[in-house]
Write an enzyme that holds these catalytic residues in place. Structure first.
Site, PDB file in Angstrom:
ATOM      1  CG  HIS A 164     -43.733 -19.280  32.996  1.00 35.26           C
ATOM      2  ND1 HIS A 164     -42.429 -18.904  33.181  1.00 35.26           N
ATOM      3  CD2 HIS A 164     -43.849 -19.616  31.684  1.00 35.26           C
ATOM      4  CE1 HIS A 164     -41.785 -19.000  32.028  1.00 35.26           C
ATOM      5  NE2 HIS A 164     -42.608 -19.429  31.113  1.00 35.26           N
ATOM      6  CG  ASP A 221     -32.653 -17.999  32.147  1.00 36.27           C
ATOM      7  OD1 ASP A 221     -33.356 -17.311  32.912  1.00 36.27           O
ATOM      8  OD2 ASP A 221     -32.898 -18.112  30.931  1.00 36.27           O
ATOM      9  CG  HIS A 226     -38.070 -22.784  33.472  1.00 33.59           C
ATOM     10  ND1 HIS A 226     -39.062 -22.327  34.304  1.00 33.59           N
ATOM     11  CD2 HIS A 226     -37.575 -21.678  32.854  1.00 33.59           C
ATOM     12  CE1 HIS A 226     -39.166 -21.006  34.191  1.00 33.59           C
ATOM     13  NE2 HIS A 226     -38.273 -20.597  33.324  1.00 33.59           N
ATOM     14  CE  LYS A 326     -31.568 -16.800  26.408  1.00 31.40           C
ATOM     15  NZ  LYS A 326     -32.884 -16.675  25.750  1.00 31.40           N
TER      16      LYS A 326
END
Length: 477
Positions: A164, A221, A226, A326
């Protein structure tokens, strides 16, 4: 235009937070009609009425900007079937019909081969399409195996490996700004650009996602998909068109040009870490190893940083730094293009001419150019920032992706060879980390991440000196 969508894993977070609001946005914009059908399939022992109620609740929660009648219509178009995704009979019941259907695998990557095999046995109507969420496989070997399965199911143009990030307006703006402005393209190369940072730092911690995240980590991830996709858009040669063949060919060229890291490179140019307990704002955060569902023995990283170099005429000598973490102290989500220092200052002004930095803000959307100008005091230099804010997109990223799927435009999906090349680039890093060649560092939640290595600044200055026309960059980065 396909008007049937089947989602396997339909009761999960992806459907609730992204797919249902995206469908509501498409309905509000007139892209899907009253004839659109949504079939949800999952292991839960639900019926259609319960699924419709759940859909309505999720759209109200995550897509409340859409009109109430639109939200009601999308929920009303939904049907539900309990299904085992590895059982061809169950799968066949979900996709049954003569009209083509888009099949969305909102499932863990480990289930993809089983699901695709079941689809083989069940059969799909001609013209159907299949959609897979990242990551595409769990390593290079599994990505190749998955691609072989997919080739036997539908043509490559009907496989949508969706990321996305590629549909985000701000990400599209990276490419648009490069190719629509004559002022940028002549200097978009290693002669003028010392370093490009692609960063996705977030204050968000694990937030109950241990079941998925603890088996993946920050490198798989975020970086492997991405951030490598952003690297492709930043570094690609100008395509002839933005059609699916031209655009995706140029992206694959970038990945093929990445110099594979040696063990020495991995040790000195990658970092991994996980967060300790700390505070983010007024919120106390437990250490990652103490989060519910986490197995500390897996040594899963929540922070990953990788420096890459490209062997090409355009980019030889430029460092590409990909970083994601994170539970950090602030959100920083941007592509920062750092230009080389000026070779000579012809006047004796006070202050320092810092390198220009062009920043593409990914979230929130925006663009900033940091420059040096004359300050308020005579013969003084100061930093100037020119900032532009973007108009909000007409569709959310998942809305754009679903529209492309139903229209059959795969330009913003990832081709099979591209998925394999992305794994090839990071396989040396994965292997070295698995063999503990790079220590797993730690950082307090709410901090800036692991502290800088003492030699990092010197390394950046040496990179700047690779070009004889550039002086050392002594300013901060």
């Amino acid at each position: 235009m396909i008007d049937r969508l089947a989602v396997f894993g339909a009761t999960g977070d992806l459907t609730a937070r992204y797919l249902l609001p995206a469908l509501a946005a498409l309905r509000a914009a007139g892209h899907i009609s009253d004839g659109f059908q949504l079939t949800g399939a999952s292991r839960e022992d639900w019926d259609t009425d319960r699924f419709r109620g759940w859909c309505a609740d999720q759209i109200d929660r995550h897509g409340d900007s859409c009109p109430a009648d639109v939200r009601k219509a999308v929920a009303g178009s939904a049907h539900y079937r309990k299904a085992d995704v590895t059982d061809p009979a169950d799968v066949a019941a979900v996709v049954a019909g003569d009209e083509p259907i888009a099949v969305y695998l909102a499932l863990p990557p480990a289930l993809f081969p089983h699901m695709v095999t079941a689809l083989h046995d069940a059969g799909l109507p001609p013209g159907s399409r299949i959609v897979l969420e990242k990551p595409f496989g769990e390593d290079l070997a599994s990505a190749r195996d998955l691609n072989r399965l997919l080739v036997g199911l539908v043509p490559e143009q009907a496989v949508f490996r969706v990321d996305h990030f590629l549909a985000m307006t701000t990400v599209q703006n990276v490419l648009g700004s490069r190719l629509a402005n004559r002022v940028l393209e002549p200097i978009w190369n290693s002669t003028h650009i010392a370093e490009i940072e692609i960063v996705w730092d977030e204050t968000l911690a694990l937030e109950g996602r241990a079941g998925y995240y603890d088996g993946v980590g920050a490198l798989k991830d975020m970086v492997q998909n991405h951030l490598l996709q952003l690297l492709c858009l930043v570094a690609m040669e100008p395509p002839i068109t933005l059609g699916e063949r031209d655009l995706r060919d140029r992206k694959v060229d970038v990945l093929r040009s990445v110099r594979l890291p040696t063990d020495y490179d991995v040790v000195h140019r990658t970092r991994r870490a996980r967060y300790l307990s700390g505070r983010i704002g007024d919120h106390a955060v437990p250490a990652y190893a103490d989060e519910e569902g986490v197995d500390p023995e897996r040594r899963t990283e929540t922070f990953a940083e990788v420096e890459l170099e490209l062997d090409s005429w355009r980019w030889s000598g430029t460092t590409f730094r990909l970083r994601s973490g994170k539970a950090l102290g602030r959100d920083r989500k941007e592509v920062a293009v750092r230009f080389r220092s000026v070779p000579h200052l012809p006047f004796g002004h006070e202050g320092q001419a810092l390198p220009n930095v062009l920043r593409f803000g990914l979230e929130p959307e925006g663009m900033t150019l940091d420059m040096t100008g004359t300050g308020a005091r005579a013969q003084s230099l100061t930093q100037l920032s020119l900032t532009a804010r973007m108009e909000p997109p007409d569709l959310p990223a998942y809305g754009r992706l679903l529209l492309d799927v139903m229209k059959g435009d795969p330009a913003l999906s990832i081709r099979g060879d591209e998925a394999e090349e992305a794994w090839r680039v990071l396989t040396p890093v994965l292997n070295a980390w698995k063999n503990n060649l790079v220590p797993l560092e730690e950082y307090p939640a709410g901090s800036d991440g692991p502290p800088p290595r003492p030699y990092e600044g010197a390394q950046r200055r040496r990179s700047d000196l690779l070009h004889p026309e550039a002086l050392p960059d002594d300013g901060p980065h």
